[in-house]
Design a protein around this motif. Structure first.
Motif, short mmCIF file in Angstrom:
data_model
loop_
_atom_site.label_atom_id
_atom_site.label_comp_id
_atom_site.label_asym_id
_atom_site.label_seq_id
_atom_site.Cartn_x
_atom_site.Cartn_y
_atom_site.Cartn_z
N CYS A 73 44.63 45.07 35.85
CA CYS A 73 44.30 43.68 36.18
C CYS A 73 45.55 43.00 36.72
O CYS A 73 46.60 43.05 36.10
CB CYS A 73 43.80 42.96 34.93
SG CYS A 73 43.50 41.21 35.20
N HIS A 75 46.15 39.98 36.95
CA HIS A 75 46.51 38.75 36.26
C HIS A 75 47.22 39.03 34.93
O HIS A 75 48.32 38.57 34.70
CB HIS A 75 45.29 37.88 36.04
CG HIS A 75 45.66 36.50 35.56
ND1 HIS A 75 45.92 35.47 36.43
CD2 HIS A 75 45.87 36.03 34.33
CE1 HIS A 75 46.28 34.41 35.74
NE2 HIS A 75 46.25 34.72 34.45
N CYS A 76 46.56 39.80 34.05
CA CYS A 76 47.20 40.08 32.76
C CYS A 76 47.98 41.39 32.79
O CYS A 76 48.64 41.74 31.83
CB CYS A 76 46.16 40.08 31.64
SG CYS A 76 44.81 41.25 31.83
N HIS A 91 36.94 40.70 30.43
CA HIS A 91 37.89 40.93 29.35
C HIS A 91 38.63 39.64 29.06
O HIS A 91 38.63 38.72 29.87
CB HIS A 91 38.87 42.06 29.70
CG HIS A 91 39.74 41.78 30.89
ND1 HIS A 91 39.35 42.08 32.17
CD2 HIS A 91 40.96 41.21 31.00
CE1 HIS A 91 40.32 41.73 33.01
NE2 HIS A 91 41.31 41.18 32.33
N CYS A 110 40.07 36.22 30.86
CA CYS A 110 41.16 36.42 31.81
C CYS A 110 40.76 35.94 33.20
O CYS A 110 39.67 36.24 33.67
CB CYS A 110 41.53 37.90 31.86
SG CYS A 110 42.85 38.24 33.02
#
Ligand SMILES: [Zn+2]
Length: 135
Positions: A73, A75-76, A91, A110
């Motif tokens: 991912c 982003h995270c 998630h 997220c």
């Protein structure tokens, strides 16, 4: 905050995990940790640990493809399942906030859900340099 082992998996596309059996320079070994971008492992029969680059003379075991494709991912920056459309599945991400002497955990959906992954998860067995076979 991510573990160094996760950083190694993300950076080198290898399946490194604690306790994994690998081959180092042709010798069987067990991964015992990671630190500073390097793997720590113990070669069978040796008392001391060896520290080595994750792509240097290491062969990882073949890992079966997951039932659902996975990706990192963006982003995270964690290894998550993807949907059939090739975007990141649902998630949550979580963290810890500090306020004075108190800390509390938070978890929320997220923002990377529904977006394409940063890159797919690959489990390479021969990622990098190996000693040349002597004929
Ligand atoms: Zn995410």
């Amino acid at each position: 905050m991510t573990s160094t082992m996760e950083w190694i998996r993300r950076t080198y596309d290898v399946p490194a995990r604690h306790g994994m059996r690998i081959e180092f320079d042709g010798k069987p070994a067990t991964i015992v940790g990671a630190g500073g971008g390097y793997l720590r492992f113990r070669i069978d029969g040796e008392k001391r640990r060896t520290v080595g680059h994750p792509c240097y003379r290491i062969v990882y075991p073949a890992i079966p493809e997951p039932v659902r494709p996975r990706g990192w991912c963006k982003h995270c920056m964690q290894d998550r399942a993807m949907t059939a459309d090739g975007v990141m599945g649902r998630h949550h991400w979580s963290g810890r906030n500090y306020s004075g002497s108190r800390s509390y955990r938070w978890s929320k959906p997220c923002p990377g859900v529904g977006e394409p992954p940063w890159k797919p998860v690959r489990n390479l067995t021969h990622p990098g340099e190996q000693r040349e076979a002597t004929s």
